[in-house]
Design an enzyme around this catalytic site. Structure first.
Site, short mmCIF file in Angstrom:
data_model
loop_
_atom_site.label_atom_id
_atom_site.label_comp_id
_atom_site.label_asym_id
_atom_site.label_seq_id
_atom_site.Cartn_x
_atom_site.Cartn_y
_atom_site.Cartn_z
N THR A 1 0.83 -1.20 0.00
CA THR A 1 0.00 0.00 0.00
C THR A 1 0.86 1.25 0.00
O THR A 1 0.53 2.26 -0.64
CB THR A 1 -0.94 0.01 1.21
OG1 THR A 1 -1.69 -1.21 1.23
CG2 THR A 1 -1.90 1.17 1.16
N HIS B 1 1.90 1.77 -3.42
CA HIS B 1 0.75 2.29 -4.16
C HIS B 1 0.68 3.81 -3.98
O HIS B 1 0.46 4.56 -4.93
CB HIS B 1 -0.51 1.61 -3.65
CG HIS B 1 -1.68 1.68 -4.57
ND1 HIS B 1 -1.63 1.24 -5.89
CD2 HIS B 1 -2.95 2.13 -4.38
CE1 HIS B 1 -2.81 1.42 -6.45
NE2 HIS B 1 -3.62 1.96 -5.56
#
Length: 344
Positions: free
Chosen positions: A42, A45
């Site tokens: 994440t 990301h």
């Protein structure tokens, strides 16, 4: 006033390490001296700019952490300065139908600490006391930085209902897939990892797993041969790809359980006929609950997760920019840690 180093995400794949004033703990909070913090998928990301609307450009990321308590706020019982801890970075927010049914971890108002608020890429991190889990005194803090992602795997395996001796296929041998495989093996499953990246296959084999590359050998045929045409009792889809979704229904046994672990960026096509025909079960798994954290601590402490192999590199906080750049380009890295505390 205590001054500390902190790494801010500034957008455009850029981090800035700067000096800030540490936030003292208010009532109900603790301040943690962060030792290590892993780079999560994440976080990558966010690094790519895909979460700019959520995190902005004044955000300290990081949540896969370990450390020791540095200060305790008013009204906090059961915790002392020096306690080794990890943080379960979920704040359920205001009560809502999910929390009223005991599902705090998927609250309608859930805030993920380290994304929706500042995280652990800073030397001193202040968090609500209810997020803490205590570590065994003899558990290395670099190994303990794996507990958050291992808790994800523990949640996945627990929801699958895996029983000793059942056949398991993990589709996707990245960091989370490898951890799911190790937790499933620790729970007694007979695990096969399906992965197309040869470097990840090599790591999985080093960890003692049976592996298969579906680009080279038909995955269904491989699993049918291993299971006398029964198929896998439990399938974990961790690849986040359409071929992975295709494979999950193909390899599942009659009444098999499929756990959707990966986050799919677009809606995949799913063969619903197979769910009807063989009475399959599809299980969503999002984050973790407190019991999964306790299980993860036990698995890491017992060696059920091979931390030395999973942790492939460690960089100081001052080099966080280079660490993200290297991980983003590396075909071989599994888990990259940032050494946040200079004396960790």
């Amino acid at each position: 006033m205590t001054t500390i180093s902190a790494a801010y995400y500034r957008g455009d794949k850029t981090f800035e390490v700067t000096q800030i004033a540490a936030t003292p703990p208010a009532a109900g909070e603790v301040q943690i001296k962060v030792a290590y913090c892993g780079i999560c998928g994440t976080d990558l990301h966010a690094y790519h700019g895909n979460m700019d609307a959520r995190v902005g450009f004044e955000r300290i990321l990081g949540h896969e952490m370990s450390g020791t308590i540095a200060a305790v706020g008013d009204g906090v019982d059961g915790w002392s300065v020096g306690d080794p801890v990890v943080v379960r970075p979920l704040d359920p927010g205001a009560p809502n139908p999910a929390t009223e049914r005991g599902h705090d971890h998927i609250s309608h108002n859930l805030k993920f600490i380290g994304l929706d608020s500042n995280g652990a890429f800073q030397e001193l991190w202040t968090v609500p006391a209810f997020t803490l889990h205590k570590l065994p005194a003899d558990l290395r803090l670099d190994h303990a930085a794996l507990i958050e992602p291992v808790a994800v795997a523990c949640h996945d395996v627990r929801l699958s209902g895996l029983e000793v001796g059942e056949d398991v296929v993990v589709i996707g041998g990245g960091p989370i897939g490898i951890l799911v495989a190790m937790v499933a093996r620790d729970a007694g499953g007979n695990v096969v990892i399906s992965e197309v990246n040869p470097h990840r296959l090599e790591i999985a084999q080093k960890l003692g797993f049976d592996t298969t590359n579906p680009l080279e050998t038909d995955l269904k045929d491989t699993i049918d041969t291993r299971t006398n045409d029964k198929g896998a009792d439990v399938v974990f889809e961790v690849s986040g790809t359409q071929p992975g979704v295709d494979a999950m229904t193909q390899v599942a046994a009659t009444r098999g359980r499929i756990v959707m672990v990966a986050i799919h960026s677009s809606k995949p096509a799913i063969d619903l006929f197979q769910f009807f025909w063989r009475e399959l079960k599809l299980i969503g798994a999002r984050v973790y609950e407190p019991e999964d954290y306790e299980k993860a601590i036990a698995v890491v402490a017992s060696g059920g997760v091979d931390a030395e192999t999973v942790i492939t590199d460690v960089s100081p906080l001052s080099d966080i920019q280079a660490a993200f750049e290297a991980l983003d380009k590396s075909p071989t890295a599994m888990k990259s840690l940032i050494k946040v505390g200079a004396d960790a």
